[in-house]
Design an enzyme around this catalytic site. Structure first.
Site, PDB file in Angstrom:
ATOM      1  N   LYS A 114      -5.414 -10.556  -6.658  1.00 40.40           N
ATOM      2  CA  LYS A 114      -6.647 -10.787  -5.900  1.00 40.40           C
ATOM      3  C   LYS A 114      -7.720  -9.769  -6.286  1.00 40.40           C
ATOM      4  O   LYS A 114      -7.388  -8.646  -6.697  1.00 40.40           O
ATOM      5  CB  LYS A 114      -6.378 -10.814  -4.396  1.00 40.40           C
ATOM      6  CG  LYS A 114      -6.180  -9.481  -3.781  1.00 40.40           C
ATOM      7  CD  LYS A 114      -6.158  -9.549  -2.258  1.00 40.40           C
ATOM      8  CE  LYS A 114      -5.988  -8.109  -1.802  1.00 40.40           C
ATOM      9  NZ  LYS A 114      -5.792  -7.862  -0.432  1.00 40.40           N
TER      10      LYS A 114
ATOM     11  N   LYS B 127       0.817  -1.220   0.000  1.00 41.29           N
ATOM     12  CA  LYS B 127       0.000   0.000   0.000  1.00 41.29           C
ATOM     13  C   LYS B 127       0.847   1.264   0.000  1.00 41.29           C
ATOM     14  O   LYS B 127       0.491   2.254  -0.619  1.00 41.29           O
ATOM     15  CB  LYS B 127      -0.948   0.027   1.206  1.00 41.29           C
ATOM     16  CG  LYS B 127      -2.157  -0.875   1.038  1.00 41.29           C
ATOM     17  CD  LYS B 127      -3.272  -0.421   1.959  1.00 41.29           C
ATOM     18  CE  LYS B 127      -4.538  -1.218   1.751  1.00 41.29           C
ATOM     19  NZ  LYS B 127      -5.577  -0.857   2.728  1.00 41.29           N
TER      20      LYS B 127
ATOM     21  N   LYS C  55     -10.981  -3.868  -4.012  1.00 37.19           N
ATOM     22  CA  LYS C  55     -11.714  -2.611  -4.161  1.00 37.19           C
ATOM     23  C   LYS C  55     -10.910  -1.610  -4.952  1.00 37.19           C
ATOM     24  O   LYS C  55     -11.460  -0.707  -5.555  1.00 37.19           O
ATOM     25  CB  LYS C  55     -11.930  -1.977  -2.779  1.00 37.19           C
ATOM     26  CG  LYS C  55     -12.875  -2.701  -1.894  1.00 37.19           C
ATOM     27  CD  LYS C  55     -12.840  -2.133  -0.462  1.00 37.19           C
ATOM     28  CE  LYS C  55     -13.678  -3.023   0.431  1.00 37.19           C
ATOM     29  NZ  LYS C  55     -13.553  -2.761   1.837  1.00 37.19           N
TER      30      LYS C  55
HETATM   31  P1  AMP Z   1     -11.141  -5.306   3.473  1.00 36.50           P
HETATM   32  O1  AMP Z   1     -12.072  -4.969   2.390  1.00 36.50           O
HETATM   33  O2  AMP Z   1      -9.708  -5.174   3.067  1.00 36.50           O
HETATM   34  O3  AMP Z   1     -11.470  -4.653   4.761  1.00 36.50           O
HETATM   35  O4  AMP Z   1     -11.327  -6.865   3.716  1.00 36.50           O
HETATM   36  C1  AMP Z   1     -12.367  -7.392   4.489  1.00 36.50           C
HETATM   37  C2  AMP Z   1     -12.315  -8.899   4.538  1.00 36.50           C
HETATM   38  O5  AMP Z   1     -12.485  -9.436   3.216  1.00 36.50           O
HETATM   39  C3  AMP Z   1     -10.987  -9.462   5.057  1.00 36.50           C
HETATM   40  O6  AMP Z   1     -11.265 -10.594   5.866  1.00 36.50           O
HETATM   41  C4  AMP Z   1     -10.270  -9.874   3.799  1.00 36.50           C
HETATM   42  O7  AMP Z   1      -9.359 -10.922   4.029  1.00 36.50           O
HETATM   43  C5  AMP Z   1     -11.424 -10.328   2.926  1.00 36.50           C
HETATM   44  N1  AMP Z   1     -11.081 -10.210   1.500  1.00 36.50           N
HETATM   45  C6  AMP Z   1     -10.773  -9.071   0.823  1.00 36.50           C
HETATM   46  N2  AMP Z   1     -10.500  -9.340  -0.470  1.00 36.50           N
HETATM   47  C7  AMP Z   1     -10.636 -10.684  -0.619  1.00 36.50           C
HETATM   48  C8  AMP Z   1     -10.495 -11.587  -1.722  1.00 36.50           C
HETATM   49  N3  AMP Z   1     -10.165 -11.156  -2.942  1.00 36.50           N
HETATM   50  N4  AMP Z   1     -10.722 -12.905  -1.495  1.00 36.50           N
HETATM   51  C9  AMP Z   1     -11.070 -13.354  -0.265  1.00 36.50           C
HETATM   52  N5  AMP Z   1     -11.213 -12.569   0.807  1.00 36.50           N
HETATM   53  C10 AMP Z   1     -11.007 -11.246   0.646  1.00 36.50           C
END
Ligand code: AMP
Ligand code: TRP
Length: 342
Positions: free
Chosen positions: A201, A118, A204
Site C-alpha cells: 500500500k 509496526k 508515509k
Molecule cells: P494514517 O495516515 O495512517 O493516519 O491514515 C489516515 C487515513 O488514510 C486512514 O483512514 C487510512 O485508512 C487512510 N489511508 C492510509 N493509507 C492509505 C492508502 N494507501 N489507501 C487508502 N487509504 C489509505
C-alpha cells in the site's frame, strides 16, 4: 446498526506524522468532504496522541499537526460546519481509552495486523502505547457515540475491534450505551497502492519517495512520479475483469477513477485499448488539476498559523460539548464516585 437510538454522527481521524499522501486523500480526506452535509454531524480529528506511539520530534509534530489541519481545510472541510481539532486538546479521548484498556483483552490486541507489522520482530521494544493504540481509536469514535467512520481498507480490523469493545462494555455493564459503529469503506480507492510495487500500500513510511504522491508535491514532481510508475507492457483492458492479475494497472485505473469521480468501469470504457504511454499523461494531468489547488491552498493557510491554532482550539471546544457528558455518563456506569456531580 438496527433500529438505532443514536443520531447519525461521523467521526474519523488522521495521524499528523509526516506528509499527507494520495492514499490519505482518496481513501480518507476526500471522502470526509463528501460526507459533510446537512444530514450528519461530522467530527474530524488530527490524532496527535496516536502519532506519538512511535517517536515524533516535538517541533515536527507541531508542524505536521498544523499542516494536516491546513490539508483538511484545503481539501474542502469547512471548520464552521465540521468539528475540526487535534486530539490532545480533548482530554476525554485519553480518559475513555483508559476505561477501554480495562475492557479490551490482551488477545484482541495481539491479533491486530497493524501491531504485528509496526512492532515487527522487536515487540519487546515497541511502546506500550503502540500495543494499546486500537483502544484509543475505539475511544476516539465512541466518546462521540459516532455511528459512521469513513476510513481506508487498512483500518477495517481496528473498526471491528471498536465494535467488540462497545459490545463487551454494553454487556459487562448491562447497558445499551455505546453504538455499534459502521465502518464506511467505499469507493475505488480504499487501498491506494505504491507506485513502485502494486502489492504494497502507498504509505508515509515507504523509504522511496517515488512510491507515493505527497499532497505537497509540485506539478512537475507529480507528473514525474506517474511517468515512472511501474506498469506492464500491455494495453489497458476495456473491462475490469482484465485488471485482476495486473496490480499496477489496476492501481492506476483506480486512482484515475477516484480522482475523476467515476467508476473503474466508466474509466475503462474511455481508456480501454490505450497504452500506458498515452494513459499516464492523462492521469498526470488529472492528478495535477485536482491536487495542485489543494497544495497551494495548504501553503497559503500555513502562512497564518495563529488562525490555524484558533480553528483547532474552537473545534476542541465544540468537541468537548459532546465528549464531557458522554465521559461523565460512562464514569457513572462504571461506578466512579463524583461522576454525577461535575
Ligand atoms: P494514517 O495516515 O495512517 O493516519 O491514515 C489516515 C487515513 O488514510 C486512514 O483512514 C487510512 O485508512 C487512510 N489511508 C492510509 N493509507 C492509505 C492508502 N494507501 N489507501 C487508502 N487509504 C489509505
Ligand atoms: N488509526 C487510524 C490510522 O492510522 C487513525 C485513527 C485514529 C482513526 N483514531 C481514529 C481513524 C478514529 C478513524 C477513527 O489511519
Amino acid at each position: 446498526m438496527t433500529e438505532s437510538k443514536f443520531t447519525p454522527r461521523v467521526f474519523s481521524g488522521i495521524q499528523p506524522s509526516g506528509n499527507l499522501h494520495l492514499g490519505n486523500y482518496l481513501g480518507a480526506l476526500k471522502r470526509f468532504v463528501d460526507m459533510q452535509g446537512p444530514d450528519m454531524e461530522t467530527v474530524y480529528c488530527m490524532v496527535d496522541l496516536h502519532a506519538i506511539t512511535v517517536w515524533q520530534d516535538p517541533k515536527e509534530l507541531m508542524h505536521s499537526t498544523r499542516e494536516l489541519c491546513a490539508g483538511f481545510i484545503a481539501a474542502g472541510i469547512n471548520p464552521e460546519q465540521s468539528i475540526l481539532f487535534n486530539q490532545s486538546q480533548v482530554p476525554e479521548h485519553a480518559q475513555l481509552a483508559w476505561i477501554f484498556n480495562c475492557v479490551a483483552r490482551m488477545g484482541w490486541m495481539q491479533r491486530m495486523t497493524q501491531w504485528k507489522d509496526k512492532a515487527g520482530k522487536n515487540q519487546q521494544n515497541a511502546s506500550l502505547g503502540l500495543f494499546a493504540y486500537p483502544s484509543l481509536m475505539a475511544a476516539d469514535i465512541l466518546v462521540y457515540h459516532a455511528t459512521h467512520v469513513p476510513v481506508g481498507e487498512d483500518q477495517k480490523q481496528h473498526l471491528e475491534l471498536t465494535r467488540d469493545i462497545a459490545i463487551k462494555f454494553n454487556n459487562d455493564f448491562g447497558v445499551d450505551f455505546f453504538p455499534i459503529t459502521e465502518p464506511v469503506i467505499e469507493g475505488a480507492a480504499t487501498r491506494v497502492m505504491s507506485l513502485r510495487d502494486g502489492s504494497k500500500k502507498m504509505s508515509k513510511s515507504d523509504a522511496s519517495d517515488m512510491s507515493r504522491i505527497n499532497m505537497t508535491d509540485d506539478a512537475e514532481t507529480i507528473a514525474k512520479k506517474i511517468r515512472k510508475a511501474k506498469t506492464d507492457p500491455d494495453a489497458l483492458p476495456s473491462e475490469v475483469e482484465g485488471l485482476e492479475e495486473r496490480l499496477e494497472a489496476r492501481n492506476l485505473v483506480n486512482i484515475y477513477s477516484a480522482l475523476s469521480d467515476q467508476t473503474p468501469e466508466q474509466v475503462l470504457a474511455e481508456v480501454g485499448g490505450k497504452q500506458f504511454g498515452e494513459f499516464k499523461p492523462m492521469l498526470a494531468d488529472l492528478a495535477v488539476a485536482k491536487l495542485s489547488p489543494i497544495s497551494s491552498e495548504m501553503a497559503r493557510l500555513m502562512n497564518d498559523q495563529a488562525e490555524i491554532d484558533r480553528i483547532l482550539a474552537r473545534g476542541a471546544e465544540r468537541a468537548r460539548q459532546i465528549t464531557v457528558p458522554i465521559l461523565r455518563q460512562t464514569y457513572e456506569i462504571v461506578g466512579m464516585v463524583g461522576a454525577g456531580q461535575n
